[in-house]
Scaffold this motif. Structure first.
Motif, PDB file in Angstrom:
ATOM      1  N   GLY A 191       9.076  95.252  81.098  1.00  0.00           N
ATOM      2  CA  GLY A 191      10.254  94.494  80.786  1.00  0.00           C
ATOM      3  C   GLY A 191      10.642  93.543  81.895  1.00  0.00           C
ATOM      4  O   GLY A 191      10.818  92.357  81.656  1.00  0.00           O
ATOM      5  N   GLU A 245      10.372  89.413  82.063  1.00  0.00           N
ATOM      6  CA  GLU A 245      11.576  88.598  82.272  1.00  0.00           C
ATOM      7  C   GLU A 245      11.340  87.603  83.411  1.00  0.00           C
ATOM      8  O   GLU A 245      11.750  86.444  83.338  1.00  0.00           O
ATOM      9  CB  GLU A 245      12.775  89.503  82.577  1.00  0.00           C
ATOM     10  CG  GLU A 245      14.071  88.760  82.827  1.00  0.00           C
ATOM     11  CD  GLU A 245      14.543  87.909  81.655  1.00  0.00           C
ATOM     12  OE1 GLU A 245      15.271  86.926  81.902  1.00  0.00           O
ATOM     13  OE2 GLU A 245      14.186  88.193  80.501  1.00  0.00           O
ATOM     14  N   GLU A 304       1.000  96.867  71.514  1.00  0.00           N
ATOM     15  CA  GLU A 304       2.322  97.196  72.045  1.00  0.00           C
ATOM     16  C   GLU A 304       2.949  96.015  72.789  1.00  0.00           C
ATOM     17  O   GLU A 304       4.166  95.858  72.804  1.00  0.00           O
ATOM     18  CB  GLU A 304       2.241  98.405  72.981  1.00  0.00           C
ATOM     19  CG  GLU A 304       1.823  99.690  72.304  1.00  0.00           C
ATOM     20  CD  GLU A 304       0.311  99.836  72.136  1.00  0.00           C
ATOM     21  OE1 GLU A 304      -0.480  99.055  72.731  1.00  0.00           O
ATOM     22  OE2 GLU A 304      -0.091 100.732  71.380  1.00  0.00           O
ATOM     23  N   ARG A 329       2.870  92.885  72.029  1.00  0.00           N
ATOM     24  CA  ARG A 329       3.524  91.989  71.074  1.00  0.00           C
ATOM     25  C   ARG A 329       4.947  92.466  70.794  1.00  0.00           C
ATOM     26  O   ARG A 329       5.883  91.673  70.768  1.00  0.00           O
ATOM     27  CB  ARG A 329       2.710  91.897  69.787  1.00  0.00           C
ATOM     28  CG  ARG A 329       3.311  90.937  68.785  1.00  0.00           C
ATOM     29  CD  ARG A 329       2.435  90.701  67.610  1.00  0.00           C
ATOM     30  NE  ARG A 329       1.904  91.942  67.061  1.00  0.00           N
ATOM     31  CZ  ARG A 329       1.411  92.056  65.859  1.00  0.00           C
ATOM     32  NH1 ARG A 329       1.345  91.015  65.065  1.00  0.00           N
ATOM     33  NH2 ARG A 329       0.951  93.196  65.431  1.00  0.00           N
ATOM     34  N   ARG A 330       5.109  93.770  70.589  1.00  0.00           N
ATOM     35  CA  ARG A 330       6.450  94.309  70.315  1.00  0.00           C
ATOM     36  C   ARG A 330       7.370  94.135  71.516  1.00  0.00           C
ATOM     37  O   ARG A 330       8.548  93.838  71.366  1.00  0.00           O
ATOM     38  CB  ARG A 330       6.341  95.778  69.908  1.00  0.00           C
ATOM     39  CG  ARG A 330       5.726  95.954  68.524  1.00  0.00           C
ATOM     40  CD  ARG A 330       5.774  97.396  68.067  1.00  0.00           C
ATOM     41  NE  ARG A 330       4.820  98.261  68.756  1.00  0.00           N
ATOM     42  CZ  ARG A 330       3.545  98.382  68.418  1.00  0.00           C
ATOM     43  NH1 ARG A 330       3.054  97.693  67.410  1.00  0.00           N
ATOM     44  NH2 ARG A 330       2.756  99.189  69.086  1.00  0.00           N
ATOM     45  N   ILE A 331       6.837  94.314  72.712  1.00  0.00           N
ATOM     46  CA  ILE A 331       7.645  94.154  73.923  1.00  0.00           C
ATOM     47  C   ILE A 331       8.107  92.706  74.057  1.00  0.00           C
ATOM     48  O   ILE A 331       9.275  92.440  74.359  1.00  0.00           O
ATOM     49  CB  ILE A 331       6.856  94.601  75.174  1.00  0.00           C
ATOM     50  CG1 ILE A 331       6.628  96.117  75.127  1.00  0.00           C
ATOM     51  CG2 ILE A 331       7.575  94.206  76.453  1.00  0.00           C
ATOM     52  CD1 ILE A 331       5.627  96.625  76.162  1.00  0.00           C
ATOM     53  N   GLU A 374       8.445  90.508  71.690  1.00  0.00           N
ATOM     54  CA  GLU A 374       9.420  90.224  70.628  1.00  0.00           C
ATOM     55  C   GLU A 374      10.808  90.720  70.990  1.00  0.00           C
ATOM     56  O   GLU A 374      11.811  90.187  70.510  1.00  0.00           O
ATOM     57  CB  GLU A 374       8.963  90.838  69.304  1.00  0.00           C
ATOM     58  CG  GLU A 374       7.786  90.110  68.699  1.00  0.00           C
ATOM     59  CD  GLU A 374       7.167  90.839  67.504  1.00  0.00           C
ATOM     60  OE1 GLU A 374       7.588  91.986  67.198  1.00  0.00           O
ATOM     61  OE2 GLU A 374       6.261  90.257  66.891  1.00  0.00           O
ATOM     62  N   ASP A 375      10.891  91.722  71.857  1.00  0.00           N
ATOM     63  CA  ASP A 375      12.185  92.253  72.302  1.00  0.00           C
ATOM     64  C   ASP A 375      12.850  91.380  73.348  1.00  0.00           C
ATOM     65  O   ASP A 375      13.983  91.645  73.751  1.00  0.00           O
ATOM     66  CB  ASP A 375      12.026  93.681  72.847  1.00  0.00           C
ATOM     67  CG  ASP A 375      11.758  94.700  71.751  1.00  0.00           C
ATOM     68  OD1 ASP A 375      12.031  94.399  70.565  1.00  0.00           O
ATOM     69  OD2 ASP A 375      11.273  95.804  72.090  1.00  0.00           O
ATOM     70  N   ILE A 376      12.146  90.364  73.828  1.00  0.00           N
ATOM     71  CA  ILE A 376      12.722  89.415  74.792  1.00  0.00           C
ATOM     72  C   ILE A 376      12.740  88.051  74.101  1.00  0.00           C
ATOM     73  O   ILE A 376      11.798  87.259  74.238  1.00  0.00           O
ATOM     74  CB  ILE A 376      11.898  89.367  76.102  1.00  0.00           C
ATOM     75  CG1 ILE A 376      11.750  90.770  76.697  1.00  0.00           C
ATOM     76  CG2 ILE A 376      12.552  88.410  77.107  1.00  0.00           C
ATOM     77  CD1 ILE A 376      10.799  90.845  77.871  1.00  0.00           C
ATOM     78  N   PRO A 377      13.796  87.753  73.328  1.00  0.00           N
ATOM     79  CA  PRO A 377      13.824  86.528  72.510  1.00  0.00           C
ATOM     80  C   PRO A 377      13.547  85.246  73.304  1.00  0.00           C
ATOM     81  O   PRO A 377      12.852  84.361  72.819  1.00  0.00           O
ATOM     82  CB  PRO A 377      15.229  86.512  71.915  1.00  0.00           C
ATOM     83  CG  PRO A 377      15.713  87.919  72.010  1.00  0.00           C
ATOM     84  CD  PRO A 377      15.002  88.536  73.175  1.00  0.00           C
ATOM     85  N   HIS A 403       9.819  85.137  73.795  1.00  0.00           N
ATOM     86  CA  HIS A 403       9.156  84.997  72.495  1.00  0.00           C
ATOM     87  C   HIS A 403       9.278  83.571  71.982  1.00  0.00           C
ATOM     88  O   HIS A 403       8.331  83.010  71.423  1.00  0.00           O
ATOM     89  CB  HIS A 403       9.765  86.005  71.512  1.00  0.00           C
ATOM     90  CG  HIS A 403       9.013  86.112  70.236  1.00  0.00           C
ATOM     91  ND1 HIS A 403       9.455  85.559  69.068  1.00  0.00           N
ATOM     92  CD2 HIS A 403       7.827  86.716  69.949  1.00  0.00           C
ATOM     93  CE1 HIS A 403       8.593  85.809  68.110  1.00  0.00           C
ATOM     94  NE2 HIS A 403       7.594  86.513  68.620  1.00  0.00           N
TER      95      HIS A 403
END
Length: 163
Positions: free
Chosen positions: A1, A5, A30, A32-34, A36-39, A42
């Motif tokens: 994360g 960032e 996994e 890709r999902r991570i 996607e959690d940071i708009p 993404h």
């Protein structure tokens, strides 16, 4: 994360002629999902590509290719064993590798002439396939921390050679 960032912040720096940084992320599903959690990260990604699981024919060829590259000169897996590997692994190369590698080790340890579906079932059970976590078991080695090659696989002195 936190690392992603920081990458997002680096992508904020643009030069007047264009972007100063091109970033290519390659990883497991996994990731890709991570992302996607940071708009904010993404949104900055202009191209995305996802590899789908291999179909049965592709997975069969993948197993054959890996055995050939390893130096196999004979069929090591029975047809039913290969089918079971592909089914259990759901066509995912990472899971195919894990199952096949562990099956080869178990086969070597038990001096099995070929890897059959019973060995694959044992390995899948030991590995708790839903997590693809390798089972912790004692694997015999040659005293130098290196597993001897299973029968039918040539040992190579120079692993940096292609093929």
């Amino acid at each position: 994360g936190k690392t992603l960032e920081e990458l997002r912040l680096l992508l904020n720096f643009q030069q007047t002629e264009g972007f100063g940084l091109t970033l290519i992320l390659v990883g497991q599903p996994e990731l890709r999902r991570i992302v996607e959690d940071i708009p904010q990260l993404h949104q900055r990604m202009s191209v995305r590509y996802h590899l789908d699981p291999l179909c049965k024919d592709e997975a069969h060829e993948y197993i054959r290719h890996r055995l050939t590259v390893a130096g196999s000169e004979q069929d090591i897996f029975t047809a039913n064993a290969e089918k079971l590997i592909i089914q259990i692994a759901e066509g995912l190369p990472r899971r195919i590798n894990s199952l096949a590698d562990m099956a080869l080790l178990v086969g070597f340890g038990t001096k099995a002439p070929v890897i059959d579906d019973s060995i694959i079932r044992q390995v899948a059970s030991d590995m708790e396939v839903e997590h693809c976590a390798p089972a912790r078991r004692h694997i015999p080695h040659n005293g130098h921390g290196v597993m001897p090659a299973p029968s039918g696989v040539r040992e190579r002195d120079d692993l940096s050679q292609n093929g």
